[in-house]
Design a protein around this motif. Structure first.
Motif, PDB file in Angstrom:
ATOM      1  N   LYS A  49       0.842  -1.195   0.000  1.00 52.79           N
ATOM      2  CA  LYS A  49       0.000   0.000   0.000  1.00 52.79           C
ATOM      3  C   LYS A  49       0.874   1.241   0.000  1.00 52.79           C
ATOM      4  CE  LYS A  49      -3.687  -2.164   2.656  1.00 52.79           C
ATOM      5  NZ  LYS A  49      -4.381  -2.161   3.939  1.00 52.79           N
ATOM      6  N   SER A  52      -0.416   7.011   1.636  1.00 60.21           N
ATOM      7  CA  SER A  52      -1.743   7.618   1.781  1.00 60.21           C
ATOM      8  C   SER A  52      -2.806   6.551   2.011  1.00 60.21           C
ATOM      9  CB  SER A  52      -2.082   8.488   0.569  1.00 60.21           C
ATOM     10  OG  SER A  52      -2.180   7.702  -0.586  1.00 60.21           O
ATOM     11  N   GLN A  53      -2.669   5.377   1.377  1.00 61.12           N
ATOM     12  CA  GLN A  53      -3.615   4.284   1.629  1.00 61.12           C
ATOM     13  C   GLN A  53      -3.502   3.808   3.070  1.00 61.12           C
ATOM     14  OE1 GLN A  53      -2.195   1.774  -1.568  1.00 61.12           O
ATOM     15  NE2 GLN A  53      -4.158   1.945  -2.638  1.00 61.12           N
ATOM     16  N   ARG A  54      -2.264   3.706   3.555  1.00 59.30           N
ATOM     17  CA  ARG A  54      -2.069   3.270   4.944  1.00 59.30           C
ATOM     18  C   ARG A  54      -2.645   4.297   5.910  1.00 59.30           C
ATOM     19  NH1 ARG A  54       3.844   2.345   5.907  1.00 59.30           N
ATOM     20  NH2 ARG A  54       3.120   1.431   7.826  1.00 59.30           N
ATOM     21  N   ASN A  56      -5.150   6.338   5.347  1.00 56.94           N
ATOM     22  CA  ASN A  56      -6.607   6.268   5.292  1.00 56.94           C
ATOM     23  C   ASN A  56      -7.146   5.111   6.114  1.00 56.94           C
ATOM     24  OD1 ASN A  56      -6.882   8.516   3.674  1.00 56.94           O
ATOM     25  ND2 ASN A  56      -6.864   7.350   1.774  1.00 56.94           N
ATOM     26  N   ASN A  57      -6.419   4.012   6.167  1.00 58.60           N
ATOM     27  CA  ASN A  57      -6.877   2.833   6.894  1.00 58.60           C
ATOM     28  C   ASN A  57      -6.502   2.844   8.371  1.00 58.60           C
ATOM     29  OD1 ASN A  57      -7.955   1.801   4.546  1.00 58.60           O
ATOM     30  ND2 ASN A  57      -6.107   0.673   4.020  1.00 58.60           N
TER      31      ASN A  57
END
Ligand code: ZN
Length: 108
Positions: A49, A52-54, A56-57
């Motif tokens: 990931k 930014s994906q990390r 968001n999660n």
């Protein structure tokens, strides 16, 4: 170099084997019981990931340890997201400090 996984038909355990040539696959036996009655299975994979994906999660609402996914290096990501949620702007020095700490350069 592909590493394939095989499930033993006798003991149901998984054996991993590096296969460099197709003919080597016929030689693979169960590493647990020695049986050659095995079948190739689909291996689990990992998806990488972006940061930014990390972010968001990331769960910053629970206990701080819960959002770190067992990796203390994620405390920097937790701090980035939490300051953003709180509307606190610590400027670029926070990002620089976190990036340096995560790369180990803060100890230099
Ligand atoms: Zn077996």
């Amino acid at each position: 170099m592909p590493i394939y996984e095989y499930e033993c038909m006798a003991c149901d355990k998984i054996t991993s084997s590096l296969i460099l040539k197709p003919e080597e696959e016929a030689l693979v036996c169960c590493e647990h019981c020695g049986e050659n009655g095995i079948k190739r299975i689909i291996s689990r994979c990992t998806a990488h990931k972006t940061e930014s994906q990390r972010l968001n999660n990331f769960n910053t609402q629970g206990h701080a340890d819960e959002g770190l996914n067992g990796d203390p290096r994620n405390v920097g990501l937790w701090a980035k997201k939490r300051t953003k949620e709180l509307g606190v702007d610590l400027g670029s020095t926070l990002d620089e400090s976190i990036d340096r700490a995560r790369s180990g350069k803060v100890l230099d």
